[in-house]
Structures are given as structure tokens and as C-alpha cells.
Design an enzyme around this catalytic site. Structure first.
Site, mmCIF file in Angstrom:
data_model
loop_
_atom_site.group_PDB
_atom_site.id
_atom_site.type_symbol
_atom_site.label_atom_id
_atom_site.label_comp_id
_atom_site.label_asym_id
_atom_site.label_seq_id
_atom_site.Cartn_x
_atom_site.Cartn_y
_atom_site.Cartn_z
ATOM 1 N N ASP A 70 0.833 -1.211 0.000
ATOM 2 C CA ASP A 70 0.000 0.000 0.000
ATOM 3 C C ASP A 70 0.856 1.245 0.000
ATOM 4 O O ASP A 70 0.462 2.275 0.538
ATOM 5 C CB ASP A 70 -0.949 -0.014 1.209
ATOM 6 N N GLU A 71 2.044 1.187 -0.600
ATOM 7 C CA GLU A 71 2.962 2.323 -0.630
ATOM 8 C C GLU A 71 3.056 2.884 -2.044
ATOM 9 O O GLU A 71 3.304 2.139 -3.003
ATOM 10 C CB GLU A 71 4.363 1.903 -0.154
#
Length: 589
Positions: A489-490
Site C-alpha cells: 500500500d505504498e
């Protein structure tokens, strides 16, 4: 003039003769190479095991020296003495310590440390560039806080503490400071059995290995790793003691075949560059696992020796030269015989010469005799079909190459640029910004509630959320910015051009607001939220790695405030920069 069938057939028959002799010579050459490499590997493994035995024996000998010094009656007297001034007992014992240093060039320090006075040194001899120096008076230091002191004080008399091989970072250690050392210590006991001090010997690892490998060939490379795999000795000094330089270099990463040694599945491993060029390029390597000292418990070291493959194969190369001369002689003989046989075999085929010559003279596809019904027409049609099939396959291959090039540089899920493409663009942007005196910024975006969404709705739904986040980020950003997905989720954003700091912060604020709004995903409204870290060029770093690392660190600082915050790296306090950067580096490790 194109060569005729007679010439071609002659060459073919000659080639068969050359291949027959050449293949025999080649396999003999290969077998000889394999035999030489196998023999060299066995010899190297024997030498490595011998070196390991010598290393263990040397440690045992040094442990015995430490016990000799610790069990001398005067050692207990000096360790208990409250008078730090020179006396006869101390002078005699100091002479013994000095004699040990003189007769053991590998000892960098020899010390007697008392249990009281916070581990105060009572006798200390150091080696410097000119010889042996006795440290006295106010230069004696308190060492009670070091593990080699308090761990040794906890040992029973007659046992020896063997410390890890490391870089000596103690100040004022003369020649020993900053050098790789092995430290041994023995407890000093009174006749009643009470431990009143310790004797400590610091051994120069380089001198120790030099003495152990005196009879090894000079072209051998030596490797040494501790039980975790950290290189302690490496032909490239920059690879050794990486943990002391802020980066760990592991043997099992450099040589994957050594992993069973560290898993205790094997005691020795042999690698050669002939069969495993990716593991041991241009070398033959042997590694053995050895216990680290007689009383070291489950600790061990891994020793390795390497020999250049070119030296091993020198004899095989001489054989190869002889094989080449033999093949050349056989080729000449085969060519003469082939010409005689080819002339006899091609006479019945002369009637096809004109048709064959006409066929090969026509290069355009319409000139091929495609309408013939005989073997020539069949061959022409097969050739035409093959050419069209090859062209179709080449076109398909080009399409596949374009697809692979896109996949190599873009995230499969979101179609955003991946880490590799982002770092390439960041490097190019840094080059342009440096040349033009411009600024740029890196925004590290981490989703706040993605884990909860993943856990609640499943990974498939989570993937759909990531796609929606990617679309939302692209909608928020302008065409001049680059948004990429690093993984999980980066996400990360590159802000290029002559932007001021406020532009980056405004963009971060827009991203936070945009991701705080509900996202419609598969008929559901989800809120993911985000924390953003900002690093700017040039004040926060001048390399792509530093800017990404500092943006990551700023993101962690923003996340520590709660959800939905952004943080500039340059606004972090000094201690928080160091702490956050260290935590980020640890997370990457």
C-alpha cells in the site's frame, strides 16, 4: 560465384570428419577440465579443513595463554591490591605480560583488570607502531561496563571467555584501535575460589590469519564469516565487517550454496566456477564450518578458501592446444577424402544443377517456382510458407517484447510505474535539476486503513481498492508529476520542475484530502486515508536513494501523529531524523 553442390557436399563430408575428431578431442578436453577442477576442489577442501583446524588450535593456544596469566598467584594478588603504585609483585607480573607480548606478535593488548574499582585496569600492555607500550597511572581505564569483563567475571575459574570477532572501537587502544580483533579473557580466582579479576588478550585477526596461512599458495583467497554469516575476512576489504559500517554483507547471500552451513545441515561445501559460474565466477571455492573455540558452546565460524579457475585449468589449456593441432591435421585429411567422395556422389545429380542454380538466383518471392508439382516446387512452397511463418513469429515476438518491456517497468495491478522505473526517472530528474539549478520533491504515500480493509473484505477486494487509489492519485496529480507504486500500500510521487516547497506541501495536502474521501469500490464506499512524507532536493538529499529514504522517514513521522497527516523531512527535529531514518533502514533490512 556460388559454390556448387559438389563443394557443399565436400564441405559436409569434411565437416563430419572434423566433428568426429573434434568431438572426441572436445569431450576429452572437457573430461580433463572436470577432473582437474574436481581434484583442485578436493585439495582445496582439505586445505580449508586444515586451516580451520589450525584456527581452532590457535584459539585454544591463546586461551591457554590467558589461563596461564590468570592462574599465576601474583595475578590474584595484584587484582585484589588496593595500592595501584608500583611494587615488586606487580613489576614481576608486568614483566611476564611484557614477555607474552614480545613472543606473540599477534597480541595487540594484554591486560589485567580488577573486579573492583569498576573494572579498573591494573596491568596493561599495548602494541603500537614502534613496539610494546606499558600503560600506567592515570591512563589506565575502567572496563567494567564491557561484556568481555562482566561475562568473564561470571565464569567459573579455569574457563575462558571467547568474544566475537569484531572491530576494536575502544578509545586509546594504540595500534589495536580500529583493527579487527579476537578477544579472549580468563577469570582470576583466589585460592578460595572467588573471582577477583580477569586477564584479557586482544589478538590481531590479520596477523593470526597470516601466521595460519604461511604454507598456503599466495593466490588463495581467504574468507571468514561468523555464525550469522557476516563476512569477517574477504578478498575485497570493503565487504568485511559490514555490520561495523552500517550495512551487513552475508556470506550466504554472496554464495547461496553456503546456506546449509549456517543452517547446520552441512559441515562443508565445495563450489566451482566450471559447473556453477553464477555462484563462483572464475574460482574454485571450499567452505567448512568449525566450532568457535573449545568452550564456545554452539557458536561457530565458516572458513573458506578460493583458487582462481585459470590456475586450476592451466594443464587443461595445454591439452586443448594439442587437441586443436590434432583437429587441424584431421580436418585437412577429411577435406581431401570428402572431395573424392563428393565428386563420385554428385555425378547423378548434375541434371538438377540448372534448376537449382536458377532457384537460388531468384531472390524475390514471385520468382520462386511455387507452381511446380515436383520436389523442387514442394521445396519452394515449403520455403515460402516457412518465410511467412517466420515473419509472423517475428512480428509476434516484437509484440511480446513490447509487452515485456511494459511489464518490466510498470506495476501489474495498477499499471503505474514500478520502483525500477520510478528510480530511473528520479535519477534523470536529479541530473536535470542539478544542471539547471531547479528543485524537486519526493512524496511518500502510505495508506492508513488498507490493512483493515484487506482483513475485512479479503485480498481481492484490497487489490481493487489499490486500483481505485491509483486512479484517485492520477486524478489529483497533474501531468508534470510521476506517481508510482512501490509495493503493498505504498505509493510515491515525483514533483519535477522549478517548484517551491509550498507546491509539494499543497500537493501532499490534496492527496490526504482526496484519499480521506470515500472511494466507490464494487458497490461499497471505503475510506482508506493516507500519511505523506516529503523530502526535497537539494536540502534533504542529493541522491535518489537518500530522497526516497528520507521521504519514507518523514512518512513514518507523519504516521506517528495519527492518520491523515503529512510531514516534511526538513522540519523534523535532529534526533527524530536520526531515529526515524534508523527505524526505516531497519524496516528495509
Amino acid at each position: 560465384m556460388r559454390p556448387g553442390l559438389t563443394v557443399k557436399l565436400s564441405l559436409l563430408l569434411a565437416l563430419i570428419g572434423v566433428l568426429a575428431s573434434g568431438s572426441t578431442g572436445y569431450y576429452a578436453y572437457r573430461a580433463n577440465r572436470a577432473m582437474l577442477v574436481g581434484e583442485a576442489g578436493r585439495n582445496l577442501l582439505t586445505a580449508t579443513e586444515l586451516l580451520g583446524q589450525r584456527f581452532s588450535a590457535a584459539i585454544d593456544d591463546m586461551a591457554a595463554d590467558a589461563l596461564v596469566l590468570a592462574t599465576m598467584p601474583s595475578s590474584a594478588l595484584i587484582a585484589q591490591s588496593k595500592d595501584l603504585k608500583t611494587n615488586a609483585d606487580r613489576a614481576r607480573l608486568a614483566q611476564v605480560f611484557s614477555s607474552f607480548m614480545l613472543h606473540h606478535p599477534g597480541y595487540l593488548q594484554a591486560r589485567l583488570i580488577a573486579r573492583d574499582r569498576f573494572g579498573l585496569e591494573r596491568i596493561r600492555f599495548d602494541r603500537d607502531g614502534h613496539g610494546i607500550v606499558e600503560v600506567q597511572g592515570g591512563d589506565l581505564q575502567e572496563k567494567g561496563q564491557f561484556a568481555y569483563v562482566f561475562d568473564t567475571l561470571a565464569l567459573a575459574p579455569g574457563h575462558v571467555y571467547i568474544g566475537p570477532i569484531t572491530i576494536n572501537r575502544e578509545r586509546g587502544a594504540h595500534y589495536a584501535e580500529g583493527k579487527p580483533i579476537l578477544r579472549l579473557a580468563a577469570p582470576i580466582a583466589t585460592p578460595a575460589g572467588g573471582v577477583v579479576g580477569v586477564v584479557v588478550l586482544d589478538v590481531d585477526l590479520a596477523v593470526l590469519l597470516k601466521l595460519l596461512r604461511t604454507d598456503l599458495p599466495p593466490d588463495y583467497d581467504v574468507y571468514l564469516a561468523n555464525e550469522w554469516g557476516d563476512f569477517l575476512v574477504h578478498p575485497d576489504p570493503s565487504q568485511a565487517f559490514g555490520f561495523d559500517k552500517g550495512r551487513r554483507v552475508f556470506m550466504q547471500d554472496s554464495f547461496a550454496a553456503t546456506k546449509p552451513l549456517f543452517d547446520r545441515a552441512k559441515n562443508r561445501v565445495l563450489i566451482n566456477g566450471l559447473t556453477n559460474p553464477e555462484q563462483a565466477p572464475d574460482e574454485v571455492l571450499a567452505f567448512v564450518r568449525r566450532p568457535f573455540g573449545a568452550s564456545a558452546g554452539n557458536r561457530f565460524i565458516v572458513l573458506g578458501l578460493g583458487k582462481p579457475l585459470s590456475d586450476v585449468l592451466a594443464g587443461a589449456n595445454l591439452l586443448g592446444d594439442q587437441i586443436v593441432r590434432m583437429v587441424l591435421f584431421s580436418s585437412v585429411a577429411a577435406l581431401l577424402l570428402a572431395i573424392l567422395f563428393a565428386r563420385a556422389l554428385t555425378r547423378p545429380l548434375q541434371i538438377l544443377t540448372h534448376a537449382a542454380t536458377h532457384f537460388f538466383a531468384e531472390s524475390a518471392s514471385e520468382a520462386l517456382p511455387l507452381k511446380r508439382n515436383d520436389e523442387i516446387g514442394m521445396l519452394a512452397r515449403c520455403f515460402d510458407r516457412m518465410r511467412r511463418e517466420i515473419r509472423s513469429q517475428v512480428d509476434a515476438l516484437h509484440d511480446k517484447q513490447h509487452q515485456l518491456a511494459h511489464l518490466a517497468n510498470h506495476d501489474v495491478l495498477t499499471s503505474l510505474p514500478n520502483r525500477m522505473l520510478f528510480m530511473q526517472r528520479l535519477d534523470a530528474a536529479l541530473h536535470d535539476a542539478t544542471a539547471n539549478g531547479e528543485r524537486l520533491a519526493v512524496l511518500f504515500v502510505d495508506l492508513d486503513r488498507f490493512k483493515q480493509i484487506n482483513d475485512q473484505f479479503g485480498h481481492s477486494f484490497g487489490d481493487t481498492v489499490l486500483v481505485a487509489v491509483a486512479h484517485r492519485l492520477q486524478h489529483v496529480l497533474s501531468k508534470g508529476h510521476t506517481v508510482a507504486r512501490l509495493g503493498g500500500d505504498e505509493f510515491v510521487v515525483l514533483v519535477e520542475g522549478a517548484y517551491v516547497s509550498d507546491s509539494a506541501t499543497d500537493l501532499a495536502a490534496r492527496i490526504v484530502r482526496a484519499l480521506d474521501d470515500d472511494l466507490p469500490v464494487d458497490g461499497k464506499q471505503v475510506t482508506v486515508g493516507a500519511s505523506v512524507g516529503i523530502s526535497e532536493f537539494p536540502q534533504d538529499g542529493t541522491s535518489a536513494r537518500d530522497l526516497l529514504l528520507h521521504a519514507d522517514a518523514a512518512m513514518y513521522a507523519a504516521k506517528s501523529k495519527g492518520r491523515g497527516f503529512w510531514q516534511r523531512y526538513c522540519e523534523l527535529p535532529g534526533e527524530q531524523r536520526v531515529t526515524t531514518a534508523n527505524e526505516t533502514t531497519a524496516d528495509e533490512s
